[in-house]
Motif scaffolding. Structure first.
Motif, PDB file in Angstrom:
ATOM      1  N   PHE A  78       6.432   0.852 -10.600  1.00  0.00           N
ATOM      2  CA  PHE A  78       5.294   1.502  -9.949  1.00  0.00           C
ATOM      3  C   PHE A  78       5.765   2.326  -8.755  1.00  0.00           C
ATOM      4  CE2 PHE A  78       3.871  -2.630 -11.617  1.00  0.00           C
ATOM      5  CZ  PHE A  78       3.000  -2.180 -12.594  1.00  0.00           C
ATOM      6  N   LEU A  79       6.861   3.022  -8.908  1.00  0.00           N
ATOM      7  CA  LEU A  79       7.557   3.686  -7.806  1.00  0.00           C
ATOM      8  C   LEU A  79       6.637   4.567  -6.971  1.00  0.00           C
ATOM      9  CD1 LEU A  79      10.289   4.257  -6.442  1.00  0.00           C
ATOM     10  CD2 LEU A  79      10.505   6.205  -7.956  1.00  0.00           C
ATOM     11  N   ILE A  80       5.927   5.470  -7.579  1.00  0.00           N
ATOM     12  CA  ILE A  80       5.144   6.437  -6.810  1.00  0.00           C
ATOM     13  C   ILE A  80       3.989   5.754  -6.091  1.00  0.00           C
ATOM     14  CG2 ILE A  80       3.677   8.471  -7.002  1.00  0.00           C
ATOM     15  CD1 ILE A  80       5.472   9.379  -9.295  1.00  0.00           C
ATOM     16  N   VAL A  81       3.257   4.910  -6.782  1.00  0.00           N
ATOM     17  CA  VAL A  81       2.070   4.286  -6.195  1.00  0.00           C
ATOM     18  C   VAL A  81       2.446   3.301  -5.092  1.00  0.00           C
ATOM     19  CG1 VAL A  81       0.080   2.824  -6.688  1.00  0.00           C
ATOM     20  CG2 VAL A  81       0.758   4.587  -8.312  1.00  0.00           C
ATOM     21  N   LEU A  82       3.384   2.413  -5.379  1.00  0.00           N
ATOM     22  CA  LEU A  82       3.722   1.386  -4.394  1.00  0.00           C
ATOM     23  C   LEU A  82       4.402   1.965  -3.160  1.00  0.00           C
ATOM     24  CD1 LEU A  82       4.902  -1.638  -6.551  1.00  0.00           C
ATOM     25  CD2 LEU A  82       2.737  -1.323  -5.387  1.00  0.00           C
ATOM     26  N   LEU A  83       5.279   2.916  -3.345  1.00  0.00           N
ATOM     27  CA  LEU A  83       5.945   3.497  -2.178  1.00  0.00           C
ATOM     28  C   LEU A  83       4.990   4.316  -1.329  1.00  0.00           C
ATOM     29  CD1 LEU A  83       9.493   4.463  -3.453  1.00  0.00           C
ATOM     30  CD2 LEU A  83       8.775   2.478  -2.136  1.00  0.00           C
ATOM     31  N   TRP A  84       4.033   4.979  -1.971  1.00  0.00           N
ATOM     32  CA  TRP A  84       3.036   5.725  -1.214  1.00  0.00           C
ATOM     33  C   TRP A  84       2.172   4.771  -0.393  1.00  0.00           C
ATOM     34  CZ3 TRP A  84      -2.316   6.035  -1.055  1.00  0.00           C
ATOM     35  CH2 TRP A  84      -2.828   7.137  -0.366  1.00  0.00           C
ATOM     36  N   MET A  85       1.730   3.680  -1.025  1.00  0.00           N
ATOM     37  CA  MET A  85       0.919   2.691  -0.315  1.00  0.00           C
ATOM     38  C   MET A  85       1.717   2.023   0.800  1.00  0.00           C
ATOM     39  SD  MET A  85      -1.134   0.971  -3.515  1.00  0.00           S
ATOM     40  CE  MET A  85      -1.521  -0.483  -2.598  1.00  0.00           C
ATOM     41  N   ALA A  86       2.993   1.734   0.560  1.00  0.00           N
ATOM     42  CA  ALA A  86       3.837   1.119   1.578  1.00  0.00           C
ATOM     43  C   ALA A  86       4.020   2.062   2.764  1.00  0.00           C
ATOM     44  CB  ALA A  86       5.189   0.743   0.990  1.00  0.00           C
ATOM     45  N   GLY A  87       4.214   3.331   2.491  1.00  0.00           N
ATOM     46  CA  GLY A  87       4.366   4.310   3.569  1.00  0.00           C
ATOM     47  C   GLY A  87       3.133   4.404   4.439  1.00  0.00           C
ATOM     48  N   VAL A  88       1.969   4.433   3.823  1.00  0.00           N
ATOM     49  CA  VAL A  88       0.713   4.495   4.578  1.00  0.00           C
ATOM     50  C   VAL A  88       0.525   3.215   5.396  1.00  0.00           C
ATOM     51  CG1 VAL A  88      -1.802   4.559   4.348  1.00  0.00           C
ATOM     52  CG2 VAL A  88      -0.396   6.110   3.001  1.00  0.00           C
ATOM     53  N   ALA A  89       0.813   2.067   4.802  1.00  0.00           N
ATOM     54  CA  ALA A  89       0.671   0.794   5.513  1.00  0.00           C
ATOM     55  C   ALA A  89       1.622   0.724   6.707  1.00  0.00           C
ATOM     56  CB  ALA A  89       0.915  -0.376   4.573  1.00  0.00           C
ATOM     57  N   LEU A  90       2.850   1.187   6.528  1.00  0.00           N
ATOM     58  CA  LEU A  90       3.807   1.178   7.637  1.00  0.00           C
ATOM     59  C   LEU A  90       3.402   2.162   8.728  1.00  0.00           C
ATOM     60  CD1 LEU A  90       7.162   0.857   5.693  1.00  0.00           C
ATOM     61  CD2 LEU A  90       6.109  -0.853   7.181  1.00  0.00           C
ATOM     62  N   LEU A  91       2.836   3.296   8.354  1.00  0.00           N
ATOM     63  CA  LEU A  91       2.361   4.274   9.331  1.00  0.00           C
ATOM     64  C   LEU A  91       1.208   3.698  10.160  1.00  0.00           C
ATOM     65  CD1 LEU A  91       2.606   7.216  10.331  1.00  0.00           C
ATOM     66  CD2 LEU A  91       0.855   7.789   8.662  1.00  0.00           C
ATOM     67  N   ILE A  92       0.257   3.072   9.495  1.00  0.00           N
ATOM     68  CA  ILE A  92      -0.871   2.463  10.215  1.00  0.00           C
ATOM     69  C   ILE A  92      -0.382   1.310  11.090  1.00  0.00           C
ATOM     70  CG2 ILE A  92      -3.012   1.154   9.919  1.00  0.00           C
ATOM     71  CD1 ILE A  92      -3.484   2.801   7.360  1.00  0.00           C
ATOM     72  N   GLY A  93       0.488   0.467  10.549  1.00  0.00           N
ATOM     73  CA  GLY A  93       1.020  -0.648  11.321  1.00  0.00           C
ATOM     74  C   GLY A  93       1.796  -0.196  12.542  1.00  0.00           C
ATOM     75  N   GLY A  94       2.576   0.852  12.381  1.00  0.00           N
ATOM     76  CA  GLY A  94       3.328   1.382  13.517  1.00  0.00           C
ATOM     77  C   GLY A  94       2.430   1.949  14.597  1.00  0.00           C
ATOM     78  N   SER A  95       1.396   2.675  14.197  1.00  0.00           N
ATOM     79  CA  SER A  95       0.493   3.251  15.194  1.00  0.00           C
ATOM     80  C   SER A  95      -0.299   2.164  15.922  1.00  0.00           C
ATOM     81  CB  SER A  95      -0.443   4.273  14.549  1.00  0.00           C
ATOM     82  OG  SER A  95      -1.282   3.649  13.611  1.00  0.00           O
ATOM     83  N   LEU A  96      -0.693   1.123  15.201  1.00  0.00           N
ATOM     84  CA  LEU A  96      -1.388   0.011  15.864  1.00  0.00           C
ATOM     85  C   LEU A  96      -0.453  -0.753  16.793  1.00  0.00           C
ATOM     86  CD1 LEU A  96      -3.642  -1.301  12.980  1.00  0.00           C
ATOM     87  CD2 LEU A  96      -4.395  -0.234  15.098  1.00  0.00           C
ATOM     88  N   SER A  97       0.812  -0.869  16.432  1.00  0.00           N
ATOM     89  CA  SER A  97       1.780  -1.532  17.304  1.00  0.00           C
ATOM     90  C   SER A  97       2.004  -0.726  18.576  1.00  0.00           C
ATOM     91  CB  SER A  97       3.101  -1.728  16.572  1.00  0.00           C
ATOM     92  OG  SER A  97       2.933  -2.604  15.495  1.00  0.00           O
ATOM     93  N   VAL A  98       2.061   0.583  18.452  1.00  0.00           N
ATOM     94  CA  VAL A  98       2.204   1.442  19.640  1.00  0.00           C
ATOM     95  C   VAL A  98       0.981   1.308  20.526  1.00  0.00           C
ATOM     96  CG1 VAL A  98       2.290   3.850  20.396  1.00  0.00           C
ATOM     97  CG2 VAL A  98       3.796   3.067  18.589  1.00  0.00           C
ATOM     98  N   ARG A  99      -0.215   1.276  19.921  1.00  0.00           N
ATOM     99  CA  ARG A  99      -1.452   1.103  20.697  1.00  0.00           C
ATOM    100  C   ARG A  99      -1.440  -0.241  21.424  1.00  0.00           C
ATOM    101  NH1 ARG A  99      -5.260   2.731  23.889  1.00  0.00           N
ATOM    102  NH2 ARG A  99      -7.259   1.736  23.555  1.00  0.00           N
ATOM    103  N   ALA A 100      -0.997  -1.294  20.741  1.00  0.00           N
ATOM    104  CA  ALA A 100      -0.924  -2.613  21.381  1.00  0.00           C
ATOM    105  C   ALA A 100       0.067  -2.594  22.537  1.00  0.00           C
ATOM    106  CB  ALA A 100      -0.528  -3.671  20.354  1.00  0.00           C
ATOM    107  N   HIS A 101       1.194  -1.914  22.357  1.00  0.00           N
ATOM    108  CA  HIS A 101       2.182  -1.835  23.437  1.00  0.00           C
ATOM    109  C   HIS A 101       1.608  -1.081  24.637  1.00  0.00           C
ATOM    110  CE1 HIS A 101       6.052  -1.766  25.388  1.00  0.00           C
ATOM    111  NE2 HIS A 101       5.917  -0.457  25.550  1.00  0.00           N
ATOM    112  N   LEU A 102       0.883   0.003  24.391  1.00  0.00           N
ATOM    113  CA  LEU A 102       0.268   0.751  25.492  1.00  0.00           C
ATOM    114  C   LEU A 102      -0.772  -0.091  26.222  1.00  0.00           C
ATOM    115  CD1 LEU A 102      -0.132   4.281  23.885  1.00  0.00           C
ATOM    116  CD2 LEU A 102       1.526   3.569  25.618  1.00  0.00           C
ATOM    117  N   LEU A 103      -1.557  -0.860  25.466  1.00  0.00           N
ATOM    118  CA  LEU A 103      -2.531  -1.758  26.112  1.00  0.00           C
ATOM    119  C   LEU A 103      -1.813  -2.822  26.936  1.00  0.00           C
ATOM    120  CD1 LEU A 103      -5.119  -2.244  23.245  1.00  0.00           C
ATOM    121  CD2 LEU A 103      -5.490  -1.053  25.408  1.00  0.00           C
TER     122      LEU A 103
END
Length: 66
Positions: free
Chosen positions: A34-59
């Protein structure tokens, strides 16, 4: 709408990042079936997780750890 607290951002960021890593592992276990689907979903999840982690660090640096 209420702003997210430090704890909410940190837990959500960790959860999304863990989900992204789990999808990458699942992709490796299934031999890239499931290369295309799973990697696309993983990329989006990592992007959201990273942005939320940055927001938590700023708080945290501002002292809004309630």
């Amino acid at each position: 709408m209420k702003n997210w607290s430090f704890t909410t951002c940190a837990v959500a960021g960790f959860s999304f990042s863990a989900f992204g890593v789990a999808l990458i592992i699942l992709n490796a276990v299934t031999a890239n079936a499931f290369l295309i689907v799973l990697l696309w979903m993983a990329g989006v999840a990592l992007l959201i997780g990273g942005s939320l982690s940055v927001r938590a660090h700023l708080l945290w640096t501002r002292g809004d750890t309630q």
